[in-house]
Design an enzyme around this catalytic site. Structure first.
Site, PDB file in Angstrom:
ATOM      1  CG  ASN A 102      91.009  46.390   6.112  1.00 43.71           C
ATOM      2  OD1 ASN A 102      90.816  46.328   7.326  1.00 43.71           O
ATOM      3  ND2 ASN A 102      90.274  47.160   5.324  1.00 43.71           N
ATOM      4  CD  GLU A 141      86.488  47.339  -2.990  1.00 44.20           C
ATOM      5  OE1 GLU A 141      85.329  47.754  -3.111  1.00 44.20           O
ATOM      6  OE2 GLU A 141      87.254  47.715  -2.081  1.00 44.20           O
ATOM      7  CG  ASP A 142      90.868  46.107  -2.800  1.00 46.12           C
ATOM      8  OD1 ASP A 142      90.389  47.163  -2.314  1.00 46.12           O
ATOM      9  OD2 ASP A 142      90.989  45.076  -2.138  1.00 46.12           O
ATOM     10  CG  ASP A 183      84.256  50.107  -1.255  1.00 42.22           C
ATOM     11  OD1 ASP A 183      83.500  50.810  -0.575  1.00 42.22           O
ATOM     12  OD2 ASP A 183      84.737  49.029  -0.861  1.00 42.22           O
ATOM     13  CG  ASP A 184      89.503  50.471  -2.221  1.00 39.85           C
ATOM     14  OD1 ASP A 184      89.359  49.777  -1.206  1.00 39.85           O
ATOM     15  OD2 ASP A 184      89.468  50.009  -3.370  1.00 39.85           O
ATOM     16  CE  LYS A 220      85.409  45.634  -0.386  1.00 33.36           C
ATOM     17  NZ  LYS A 220      85.358  46.697   0.615  1.00 33.36           N
ATOM     18  CE1 TYR A 245      84.590  43.427   2.549  1.00 33.56           C
ATOM     19  CE2 TYR A 245      84.595  44.106   4.856  1.00 33.56           C
ATOM     20  CZ  TYR A 245      84.686  44.420   3.507  1.00 33.56           C
ATOM     21  OH  TYR A 245      84.861  45.724   3.134  1.00 33.56           O
ATOM     22  NE  ARG A 262      94.598  49.242  -1.827  1.00 33.31           N
ATOM     23  CZ  ARG A 262      93.395  48.899  -1.335  1.00 33.31           C
ATOM     24  NH1 ARG A 262      93.133  47.682  -0.915  1.00 33.31           N
ATOM     25  NH2 ARG A 262      92.432  49.791  -1.287  1.00 33.31           N
TER      26      ARG A 262
END
Ligand SMILES: NC(=O)C1=CN([C@@H]2O[C@H](COP(=O)(O)OP(=O)(O)OC[C@H]3O[C@@H](n4cnc5c(N)ncnc54)[C@H](OP(=O)(O)O)[C@@H]3O)[C@@H](O)[C@H]2O)C=CC1
Ligand SMILES: CC(=O)C(=O)O
Ligand SMILES: [Mg+2]
Length: 563
Positions: free
Chosen positions: A417, A244-245, A267-268, A173, A102, A155
């Site tokens: 991150n 995600e992202d 999730d973000d 994930k 991760y 992203r």
């Protein structure tokens, strides 16, 4: 294909085919009887090892590598060779392996994906194959799928557009969905929507493995997502799908468009909101400053920033503030400075968080044209400072010192991150606040020294939330994922805070406890779903048992051969 029936599984595969199937392969742990039955003699060295012995052997090999990227490649190879062993290794060494599987190393994994790619895992759905999505999803290999993590790679962490290399993130994930949330690996599916890339390095790289095209945008993009979601819902009507992202122009838009159509969350936006809110609630136990008196400055008013502000604001309303009063407590600083009434070019999801011009009328500003974070901190005197901008070093010494001047115990969470993108290092924050700050970071850092001892700063990452949300939602078959479920997750996390017993302890449980955290988050989330009427066929007193039963512990079961 295999069937599992309690104490044993059946399969028609044998010999090389069996060894080549990562879901079934046991490597050197195949027993003598299985080697007889499945024609494995000669293909494996004669010694039969236990799972524990295999774990020790792989751990030793892993530790022998020089770089984390090599360790990442080694673990990915293992995952694609023997999933049970991969998860046994991960679960028994969470603290050591999470930074590889991760953040931060998964970020490098995405950047080097084209060179690391070996075996297929998950699905790449690309624009040229839009008409074939149904057929691709139909493969019997995916019959058991219950949880999808999907990205379009635009992203990736704070690293920007990684194109098809973004696949590393759904894989990572979902490794946590299994490693922490206990979902069986066969029920998980990582998906990369390959809509092209605007990353010039990818486009120019002759070895780039994605669809070599500029990103498709506008109606064509939306139509592709629609085709994808329609196919997913048709194939798995009760699937849990995690976005995600995605970049900020798509993340909230897609969540709003699809959140009522299937069991889904971003999730973000929502997972990050819950971990930040949970950590803040835990910090309040230490600082004693109630939620109703908090003022929150956020650097980066994108998906994560606005998601966090939205959930903390809901918590403030629950704590007794009026809607209007709660709205005044947020200072969102984006690329062009403080989000302010009258600003042009704001995204719809940012509009609920703009500050009133009148409210800042008496501020003393060093740069009136663009109200930066330092001016915000000096004037608004926030109690909490959160960074989700992806901008390394953006929490400069004067900013952090201004937080320390305004607060006895400033709460400072640089959450970007990977590690290279954090707004400040824990060691700098500790020094600039004379050890008074309550710190949370998005990615792992080496321990700091506090009161003469080593202190590991909390990794305030949505990994504390999404495995439990997924587990809870799937265990009770909730139809949707509501905002109330994320609030429940945040509160469950806060209630497991070690600082509740001793204010010198961490705000969050250690990474090594992520499996227990996922279980308690799952329970809170499932109970909340039940309360909101989103669960139709599970009685409230069965929920805990359902969650436990859903948690797979990596281990081998005997195989029987079918014709
Ligand atoms: N700890 C955790 O669990 C999580 C951490 N994150 C991290 O948060 C970061 C942001 O994620 P996300 O919100 O999804 O991304 P977004 O792109 O949606 O938001 C980032 C925002 O920061 C803005 N920004 C860029 N540079 C600056 C600057 N110098 N000053 C102020 N604002 C700036 C961006 O503007 P522009 O678009 O113009 O560049 C954008 O609006 C990433 O690094 C990500 O890894 C995200 C989710 C979870
Ligand atoms: C943790 C996470 O989801 C991110 O940084 O995007
Ligand atoms: Mg993310």
């Amino acid at each position: 294909m295999s069937e599992t029936s309690g104490a044993f599984a059946t399969t028609a595969l044998s010999g090389y085919e069996l060894l080549a199937d990562p879901q079934l392969n046991k490597g050197t742990a195949f027993s003598e009887a299985e080697r007889d039955a499945f024609d494995l003699h000669g293909l494996l060295p004669p010694s039969v090892l236990t799972l524990d012995e295999q774990v020790s052997r792989r751990l030793q090999a892993l530790r022998g590598y020089e770089t984390d990227l090599e360790r990442y490649a080694f673990l990915r190879e293992l995952q694609d060779t023997n999933e049970t062993l991969f998860y046994a290794l991960l679960v028994s060494n969470l603290e050591e392996l999470l930074p590889i599987v991760y953040t931060p190393t998964v970020g490098e994994g995405c950047q080097h994906f084209s060179r690391l790619f070996r075996k297929p895992r998950g699905l790449f759905l690309s624009i040229p194959h839009k008409g074939r999505i149904d057929r691709i999803l139909a493969h019997p290999r995916f019959d058991k799928v219950e949880a999808i993590v999907v990205t379009d790679g635009e992203r990736i962490l704070g690293l920007g557009d990684q194109g098809a290399g973004g696949m590393g993130i759904p894989i990572g994930k979902l490794a946590l969905y299994t490693g922490c949330g206990g979902l069986h690996p066969a029920t998980t599916l990582p998906i990369l929507l390959d809509v092209g890339t605007d990353n010039p390095d990818c486009l120019a790289d002759p070895l780039y493995i994605g669809w070599r095209n500029e990103r498709v945008r506008g109606q064509e993009y939306d139509d592709f997502i629609e085709a994808f979601i329609s196919a997913v819902v048709k194939r798995w009507p009760r699937v849990l799908l995690q976005w995600e992202d995605f970049a900020k122009n798509n993340a909230t838009r897609m969540l709003d468009r699809y959140r009522d159509r299937l069991c889904t969350f971003n999730d973000d936006i929502q997972g990050t909101a819950a971990v930040a809110t949970g950590a803040l609630l835990a910090a309040i136990n230490v600082t004693g400053v109630p939620l109703t008196e908090q003022r929150v400055a956020v650097l980066g008013a994108g998906s994560a920033g606005c998601g966090i502000a939205s959930l903390i604001r809901a918590a403030m309303r629950d704590a007794g503030l009026s809607e209007r009063e709660a709205a005044t407590r947020f200072f969102m600083v984006d690329r062009d400075g403080l989000l302010l009434e009258g600003m042009t070019g704001l995204a719809p999801f940012q509009l609920p968080f703009i500050q009133n011009k009148q409210a800042i009328g008496d501020w003393k500003l060093s740069h009136p044209d663009k109200i930066g974070l330092l001016d915000v901190v000096r004037n608004a005197r926030p109690t909490v400072l959160i960074g989700v901008s992806g901008q390394a070093g953006a929490f400069s010494e004067p900013i952090v010192r201004a937080m320390a001047e305004a607060n006895k115990r400033p709460v400072i969470f640089p959450l970007s991150n990977p590690t290279s993108r954090e707004e400040a290092t824990p060691a700098d924050i500790e020094a600039w606040t004379e050890g008074r700050a309550l710190i949370g970071v998005g990615s792992p850092f080496p321990p700091i020294t506090r009161d003469g001892a080593r202190f590991k700063v909390d990794q305030t990452n949505n990994s504390y939330i999404f495995p439990g949300v997924g587990l809870g939602a799937l265990a009770v078959g909730t139809s949707h994922v509501s905002d109330g479920m994320f609030m429940a997750a945040a509160k469950a996390l806060a209630s497991s805070s070690p600082a509740r017993d001793n204010p010198k302890h961490n705000l969050l449980p250690p990474v090594s406890a992520l499996r227990e955290v996922a279980e308690s988050v799952a329970l809170a989330v499932a109970l909340q779903a039940h309360k909101e009427g989103l669960v139709t066929d599970v009685a409230i007193d069965q929920i805990e048992q359902r969650i436990r039963a859903k948690m797979w512990t990596p281990g081998y079961i005997p195989y029987r051969r079918t014709a």
